[in-house]
Design an enzyme around this catalytic site. Structure first.
Site, short mmCIF file in Angstrom:
data_model
loop_
_atom_site.label_atom_id
_atom_site.label_comp_id
_atom_site.label_asym_id
_atom_site.label_seq_id
_atom_site.Cartn_x
_atom_site.Cartn_y
_atom_site.Cartn_z
N HIS A 98 0.82 -1.23 0.00
CA HIS A 98 0.00 0.00 0.00
C HIS A 98 0.84 1.27 0.00
CE1 HIS A 98 0.47 -0.02 4.53
NE2 HIS A 98 0.46 1.28 4.32
N SER A 146 4.49 2.08 8.17
CA SER A 146 4.06 1.01 7.25
C SER A 146 5.24 0.38 6.53
CB SER A 146 3.09 1.58 6.21
OG SER A 146 1.87 1.95 6.79
N GLY A 147 5.19 -0.93 6.40
CA GLY A 147 6.25 -1.64 5.68
C GLY A 147 7.37 -2.13 6.56
N ASP A 174 -0.88 -7.54 1.45
CA ASP A 174 -0.18 -6.24 1.51
C ASP A 174 1.33 -6.44 1.65
OD1 ASP A 174 0.33 -3.56 1.64
OD2 ASP A 174 -0.50 -3.26 3.65
#
Length: 263
Positions: free
Chosen positions: A65, A207-208, A113
């Site tokens: 994402h 994120s990630g 994701d």
């Protein structure tokens, strides 16, 4: 008046007040997480940042994402960083022009994701830059396991930002906890994580990044509720291990002389 000022200062420094912390976390010891990657993402609508982690000298894992649906994306990956706003001697920067998003990723629900980025040239392994191992099939983490997350994301639910790497400990929750809040929570491919006391969490910009349990990367920071810091959903790395291995083999083929380029 002086007493009032002192009391006010003390209140602002309470951990749950979000004073200079990754929501209940602390600044990481510089370069204690040499696998951490910082992703600077530019596209036509602006700039953003994400985390990621090195899994071998030419490959970084992150969340799909972070880039999915964006036009004219330009990604710079920085390894070996602690203070991302400085040009530290330990840093290695890569302008990434090849990445692979899982073919079944769905933006609306953050299903599948996961994203793999190819580094070229390969990263030079040093004291400040090294990869983290992925779990084996015997190492599935269960509820109650304390894991670690790090990132350069926001340090409160407002817009407080950090330039230095922050970290926090979070517990794996039962699947039932995330079933309660998320309609599209899938037990096989996701991990439910968080602090039931609502004092610690990852947030925007993290994120990630990896969920590190027992020294291995078991999850990827994916999504949560916009209103609240608990619970959080992480992509379960172990579930995607066959896909990761397949894409890494493609990376290796691309490095062979006169090899055909992939789509």
């Amino acid at each position: 008046m002086l007493l009032l000022l002192l009391l006010t200062s003390a209140f602002l420094l309470l951990p749950w007040a979000g004073a200079g912390r990754i929501i209940g976390g602390w600044e990481a010891k510089p370069h204690s997480r040499p696998y951490m990657a910082h992703l600077s993402i530019r596209n036509v609508s602006g700039n953003s940042r994400c985390g990621g982690f090195l899994i071998r000298p030419d490959a970084v894992l992150s969340a799909a994402h972070c880039v999915a649906g964006k036009r004219k994306v330009n990604i710079t990956v920085t390894l070996g960083a602690h203070n991302i706003s400085k040009n530290e001697r330990s840093q290695q920067k890569f302008h990434v022009d090849h990445w692979v998003i899982h073919p079944n990723y769905t933006k609306n629900h953050h299903v599948n994701d996961i994203m793999l980025l190819k580094l070229k040239p390969r990263a030079k392994l040093t004291k400040e830059v090294s990869y983290i191992l992925l779990p084996s099939h015997k190492e599935r983490v269960g509820p109650g396991t304390t894991c670690e997350v790090a990132g350069w994301g926001r340090t409160s639910q407002t817009k407080n930002k950090t330039s230095v790497l922050m970290e926090v400990n979070l517990k794996v929750q039962s699947n039932e906890v995330c079933d309660k809040y998320f309609k599209n929570y899938f037990h096989q491919s996701m991990v439910c994580v968080g602090d039931a006391n609502h004092k610690k969490s990852t947030w925007k910009g993290d994120s990630g990044g990896p969920l590190v349990c027992n020294g291995k990367a078991h999850g990827i920071v994916s999504y949560g509720r916009k209103c609240c810091i608990f619970p959080k959903v992480f992509t379960r790395v172990l579930y995607f291990e066959p896909w990761i291995r397949k894409e890494l083999r493609k990376f290796a083929l691309q490095d062979l002389p006169d090899s055909p380029s992939s789509d």
